[in-house]
Each structure stands twice: as structure tokens, then as C-alpha cells.
Design a protein around this motif. Structure first.
Motif, PDB file in Angstrom:
ATOM      1  N   GLU A 280       0.833  -1.208   0.000  1.00  0.00           N
ATOM      2  CA  GLU A 280       0.000   0.000   0.000  1.00  0.00           C
ATOM      3  C   GLU A 280       0.866   1.257   0.000  1.00  0.00           C
ATOM      4  OE1 GLU A 280      -2.693  -0.192   3.267  1.00  0.00           O
ATOM      5  OE2 GLU A 280      -3.820  -1.912   2.446  1.00  0.00           O
ATOM      6  N   ARG A 281       1.946   1.235   0.772  1.00  0.00           N
ATOM      7  CA  ARG A 281       2.850   2.382   0.804  1.00  0.00           C
ATOM      8  C   ARG A 281       3.564   2.534  -0.544  1.00  0.00           C
ATOM      9  NH1 ARG A 281       8.012   3.219   1.961  1.00  0.00           N
ATOM     10  NH2 ARG A 281       8.360   1.066   2.613  1.00  0.00           N
ATOM     11  N   ILE A 282       3.968   1.420  -1.136  1.00  0.00           N
ATOM     12  CA  ILE A 282       4.622   1.471  -2.450  1.00  0.00           C
ATOM     13  C   ILE A 282       3.681   2.077  -3.486  1.00  0.00           C
ATOM     14  CG2 ILE A 282       5.487   0.044  -4.360  1.00  0.00           C
ATOM     15  CD1 ILE A 282       6.614  -1.875  -2.268  1.00  0.00           C
ATOM     16  N   ASP A 283       2.440   1.626  -3.479  1.00  0.00           N
ATOM     17  CA  ASP A 283       1.463   2.143  -4.452  1.00  0.00           C
ATOM     18  C   ASP A 283       1.224   3.633  -4.276  1.00  0.00           C
ATOM     19  OD1 ASP A 283       1.198  -0.338  -5.584  1.00  0.00           O
ATOM     20  OD2 ASP A 283      -0.637  -0.870  -4.517  1.00  0.00           O
ATOM     21  N   ARG A 284       1.180   4.079  -3.015  1.00  0.00           N
ATOM     22  CA  ARG A 284       1.008   5.517  -2.765  1.00  0.00           C
ATOM     23  C   ARG A 284       2.204   6.297  -3.280  1.00  0.00           C
ATOM     24  NH1 ARG A 284      -0.610   3.830   2.411  1.00  0.00           N
ATOM     25  NH2 ARG A 284       1.287   4.716   3.328  1.00  0.00           N
ATOM     26  N   GLY A 285       3.390   5.743  -3.066  1.00  0.00           N
ATOM     27  CA  GLY A 285       4.600   6.411  -3.534  1.00  0.00           C
ATOM     28  C   GLY A 285       4.665   6.490  -5.043  1.00  0.00           C
ATOM     29  N   ILE A 286       4.285   5.416  -5.724  1.00  0.00           N
ATOM     30  CA  ILE A 286       4.275   5.407  -7.184  1.00  0.00           C
ATOM     31  C   ILE A 286       3.258   6.413  -7.706  1.00  0.00           C
ATOM     32  CG2 ILE A 286       3.707   4.012  -9.223  1.00  0.00           C
ATOM     33  CD1 ILE A 286       4.846   1.582  -7.727  1.00  0.00           C
ATOM     34  N   TYR A 287       2.076   6.429  -7.085  1.00  0.00           N
ATOM     35  CA  TYR A 287       1.024   7.351  -7.502  1.00  0.00           C
ATOM     36  C   TYR A 287       1.462   8.803  -7.328  1.00  0.00           C
ATOM     37  CZ  TYR A 287      -3.456   9.821  -7.526  1.00  0.00           C
ATOM     38  OH  TYR A 287      -4.474  10.705  -7.795  1.00  0.00           O
ATOM     39  N   LYS A 288       2.052   9.117  -6.174  1.00  0.00           N
ATOM     40  CA  LYS A 288       2.481  10.488  -5.929  1.00  0.00           C
ATOM     41  C   LYS A 288       3.583  10.894  -6.903  1.00  0.00           C
ATOM     42  CE  LYS A 288       3.996  13.726  -2.382  1.00  0.00           C
ATOM     43  NZ  LYS A 288       4.331  13.944  -0.958  1.00  0.00           N
ATOM     44  N   GLN A 290       4.058   9.771  -9.922  1.00  0.00           N
ATOM     45  CA  GLN A 290       3.469   9.988 -11.243  1.00  0.00           C
ATOM     46  C   GLN A 290       2.705  11.300 -11.303  1.00  0.00           C
ATOM     47  OE1 GLN A 290       1.268   6.316 -11.644  1.00  0.00           O
ATOM     48  NE2 GLN A 290       2.979   5.258 -12.625  1.00  0.00           N
ATOM     49  N   GLN A 291       2.041  11.666 -10.215  1.00  0.00           N
ATOM     50  CA  GLN A 291       1.349  12.953 -10.163  1.00  0.00           C
ATOM     51  C   GLN A 291       2.332  14.110 -10.329  1.00  0.00           C
ATOM     52  OE1 GLN A 291      -0.972  12.902  -6.449  1.00  0.00           O
ATOM     53  NE2 GLN A 291      -2.793  13.150  -7.721  1.00  0.00           N
ATOM     54  N   GLU A 292       3.471  14.019  -9.624  1.00  0.00           N
ATOM     55  CA  GLU A 292       4.487  15.076  -9.703  1.00  0.00           C
ATOM     56  C   GLU A 292       5.048  15.187 -11.120  1.00  0.00           C
ATOM     57  OE1 GLU A 292       7.202  13.871  -6.704  1.00  0.00           O
ATOM     58  OE2 GLU A 292       6.057  14.760  -5.043  1.00  0.00           O
ATOM     59  N   LYS A 293       5.242  14.042 -11.777  1.00  0.00           N
ATOM     60  CA  LYS A 293       5.739  14.055 -13.157  1.00  0.00           C
ATOM     61  C   LYS A 293       4.732  14.710 -14.093  1.00  0.00           C
ATOM     62  CE  LYS A 293       8.733   9.982 -12.827  1.00  0.00           C
ATOM     63  NZ  LYS A 293       8.929   8.572 -13.236  1.00  0.00           N
ATOM     64  N   ASN A 294       3.447  14.421 -13.873  1.00  0.00           N
ATOM     65  CA  ASN A 294       2.403  15.011 -14.708  1.00  0.00           C
ATOM     66  C   ASN A 294       2.350  16.529 -14.538  1.00  0.00           C
ATOM     67  OD1 ASN A 294       1.611  12.540 -15.762  1.00  0.00           O
ATOM     68  ND2 ASN A 294       0.035  12.199 -14.202  1.00  0.00           N
ATOM     69  N   ILE A 295       2.533  16.992 -13.282  1.00  0.00           N
ATOM     70  CA  ILE A 295       2.541  18.437 -13.017  1.00  0.00           C
ATOM     71  C   ILE A 295       3.716  19.092 -13.731  1.00  0.00           C
ATOM     72  CG2 ILE A 295       2.864  20.171 -11.214  1.00  0.00           C
ATOM     73  CD1 ILE A 295       1.321  18.295  -9.321  1.00  0.00           C
ATOM     74  N   GLN A 296       4.871  18.431 -13.665  1.00  0.00           N
ATOM     75  CA  GLN A 296       6.080  18.972 -14.332  1.00  0.00           C
ATOM     76  C   GLN A 296       5.876  19.042 -15.834  1.00  0.00           C
ATOM     77  OE1 GLN A 296       9.224  16.419 -13.017  1.00  0.00           O
ATOM     78  NE2 GLN A 296       9.284  17.269 -10.934  1.00  0.00           N
ATOM     79  N   ARG A 297       5.264  18.020 -16.429  1.00  0.00           N
ATOM     80  CA  ARG A 297       5.012  18.027 -17.880  1.00  0.00           C
ATOM     81  C   ARG A 297       4.078  19.157 -18.252  1.00  0.00           C
ATOM     82  NH1 ARG A 297       3.987  12.335 -17.216  1.00  0.00           N
ATOM     83  NH2 ARG A 297       5.862  11.107 -17.657  1.00  0.00           N
ATOM     84  N   ASN A 298       3.041  19.345 -17.425  1.00  0.00           N
ATOM     85  CA  ASN A 298       2.073  20.411 -17.708  1.00  0.00           C
ATOM     86  C   ASN A 298       2.731  21.797 -17.618  1.00  0.00           C
ATOM     87  OD1 ASN A 298       0.014  18.564 -18.092  1.00  0.00           O
ATOM     88  ND2 ASN A 298      -0.675  18.654 -15.961  1.00  0.00           N
ATOM     89  N   ASP A 299       3.653  21.952 -16.643  1.00  0.00           N
ATOM     90  CA  ASP A 299       4.342  23.230 -16.484  1.00  0.00           C
ATOM     91  C   ASP A 299       5.223  23.516 -17.677  1.00  0.00           C
ATOM     92  OD1 ASP A 299       3.150  23.656 -14.068  1.00  0.00           O
ATOM     93  OD2 ASP A 299       4.847  22.899 -12.860  1.00  0.00           O
TER      94      ASP A 299
END
Length: 302
Positions: A280-288, A290-299
């Protein structure tokens, strides 16, 4: 030409022969009870089978890693189709416009079907038999299941996310495991020069030791090695991380020796739960991540 009434009567007779007599409410309840009892007995017998040899035990751990089922249902699947990879009932397969091969036999599991009140006022869960089918039983050329493959970036981000212990690289390592958790220092040490597979495999194992240390006050690495490394093996299989050393399975008979069936099932459940807590912790870390990468791409694209 055959008389039309003769043809009609023959068809009616065939339909009547195919029809099952409607069961009364009491007969249906007894039939369901008998099926439940059969499955409970099957699961109990399979519990003993699972811990009878290193090969059977490892096969069971592999099944846990592929299926998101309770221990009882995982035991039932292993007794009927141990190579199963993806299970759904007929309605779900049909909902995806996929159909079961003719002649395939369903795999029986137990599905929660409401609650009941015991004589002492507490509540229990009713279970009903249910048929599911594996991806290998589906009539399609489409690839329905692909075994997970290790993603180095995702695993590093997931394993280290919200870590409760420090990590420290050592340039020199005096024997022992090249990745090792010290409960006294609350730190995972890892040697230089490891391959990505060695590093991630070691971190996955040691974070299972970390989680065990958090949950239990009687932490002893040697004493609890079988338990923790069983969880770590399932964790690695779930994320496609190859495991080189599986010698721990050779201790299965000794570990479960003298246990009652219910205690074996409970212990298997604890092993599964430890893996899920880390997962569960691994999945949260992967999700977070990926979210940060998506924000960087959008920026960047603005």
C-alpha cells in the motif's frame, strides 16, 4: 413429411427433459449449505497440502501475488486451478465482450452474501458459492494477462516513499546481506556496486523487516526470517522483481509443524497482510511520483 404435431410434440418432450425441477426454498437452502460445506472441507484439506512441501508453498505464494483474494479463496483456487492468473465471473467476462470456452469448468469460491446475527448478539458473515473463470479459459486471441515486470524508477520511488527509517550507502561491506535493516539504528544499509535487481530485491525484503518491526514488539530477525521473507517474496512477485534466493521455503514443514489447520490459515493471512501493508505504501509512492511528473510536464508545456 413428418406430421407437424408429431414434430412439435418431440420438441416439447426434449424441452421438458432438459428442464430441472424447481427446488423448494428448503431444498435450495440445503443444496447451498452442502456446497458451502464441501468448499470449506476442500479449503481445509488444501491448507495442509500447501505446507506439505517447499514447492507447494512457493506455488501458493505465487498465487497470492497474482490474486487479490482471501486466504480461503486462494486455497480453493489452488485446489482447482493453481496456475490461475486472472479470475472473473461469467457476467464480468461477458461485460467485456469476452466469452468462456465451451466445456470449461468453473472454479468455485465463496462470496460474502450478507450478515446474520448469532445467538450471543454478535454478527457474522454469510458466504455463498460462486463460479469464476480464469483468463486461460476465455475464447480470445487477445492477451488478457501480462506478468508484471520490474520498473526500477517506480520501485525506488515506491519503496522509499514516506519511509520510517533512514537509508545509508556503505562503500565497504563486511559480509552478510548487501542490503540490511538495523532495528537499533532504524536504518537500512546498502552496499555500493549492486545491480538494480539486487538493490530493489534487497530493499523490498528489508522494508518487510521494517514493517514487521513496527507491528510486533518481539522482533528477532533469525526467528522471524521465514515469516518475513515469505511476505517479501510475495511482494517481489507482485511487482515483477526477480528473487534469487528462495531457500526460506525449505523451512516450511518445520515452521508449520504442530499447528492446527485454523492456525496455519491465520498465519498465512498474517504473511499476506504484512506484504499488503508494504504494498500500500509502495502504491502511494508510485502514484504520488506519477502525479508530480504530470505536473512537471504540464508546467513545461505551458
Amino acid at each position: 413429411m413428418e406430421n407437424i404435431y408429431s414434430m412439435l410434440n418431440k420438441n416439447v418432450q426434449k424441452q421438458n427433459e432438459r428442464k430441472q425441477p424447481r427446488l423448494s426454498k428448503e431444498e435450495f437452502a440445503k443444496q447451498m449449505k452442502d456446497r458451502r460445506e464441501h468448499l470449506y472441507q476442500l479449503a481445509e484439506a488444501q491448507t495442509r497440502e500447501v505446507v506439505s512441501s517447499p514447492q507447494k508453498y512457493q506455488q501458493f505464494l505465487d498465487l497470492i501475488s497474482r490474486l487479490n483474494y482471501t486466504i480461503t479463496n486462494t486455497l480453493l483456487v489452488m485446489a482447482q486451478k493453481p496456475e490461475a492468473v486472472m479470475l472473473k465471473d461469467n457476467a464480468h467476462w461477458r461485460g467485456n465482450k469476452l466469452y468462456i470456452n465451451k466445456g470449461e469448468k468453473g472454479i468455485q469460491i465463496l462470496e460474502p452474501s450478507g450478515e446474520y446475527q448469532r445467538d450471543d448478539g454478535t454478527f457474522g458473515t454469510n458466504y455463498s458459492p460462486k463460479y469464476v473463470f480464469d483468463a486461460s479459459q476465455i475464447n480470445t486471441k487477445e492477451t488478457l494477462y501480462t506478468a508484471p515486470q520490474m520498473d526500477i524508477s517506480n520501485m525506488i520511488n515506491g519503496l522509499t516513499f514516506d519511509s520510517s527509517v533512514a537509508l545509508q550507502q556503505l562503500d565497504s561491506f563486511d559480509g552478510g546481506k548487501p542490503v540490511f535493516y538495523s532495528p537499533e539504528a532504524k536504518c537500512i544499509y546498502y552496499a555500493s556496486g549492486l545491480s538494480p535487481q539486487q538493490l530493489i530485491q534487497g530493499l523490498a525484503r528489508e522494508y518487510c523487516y521494517v514493517e514487521f518491526d513496527k507491528q510486533y514488539s518481539n522482533y528477532n530477525r533469525e526467528e522471524h526470517q521465514f515469516f518475513v521473507e515469505s511476505s517479501a517474496y510475495v511482494l517481489c512477485q507482485k511487482y515483477g522483481v526477480p528473487v534469487d534466493d528462495t531457500r526460506f521455503v525449505n523451512r516450511v514443514a518445520n515452521y508449520f509443524s504442530g499447528m492446527e489447520t485454523k492456525d496455519i490459515k491465520q498465519e498465512l493471512g498474517y504473511i499476506k497482510n504484512l506484504c499488503e501493508d508494504v504494498s500500500e505504501r509502495i502504491d502511494r509512492g508510485i502514484y504520488k511520483s506519477q502525479q508530480e511528473k504530470n505536473i512537471q510536464r504540464n508546467d513545461v508545456s505551458r
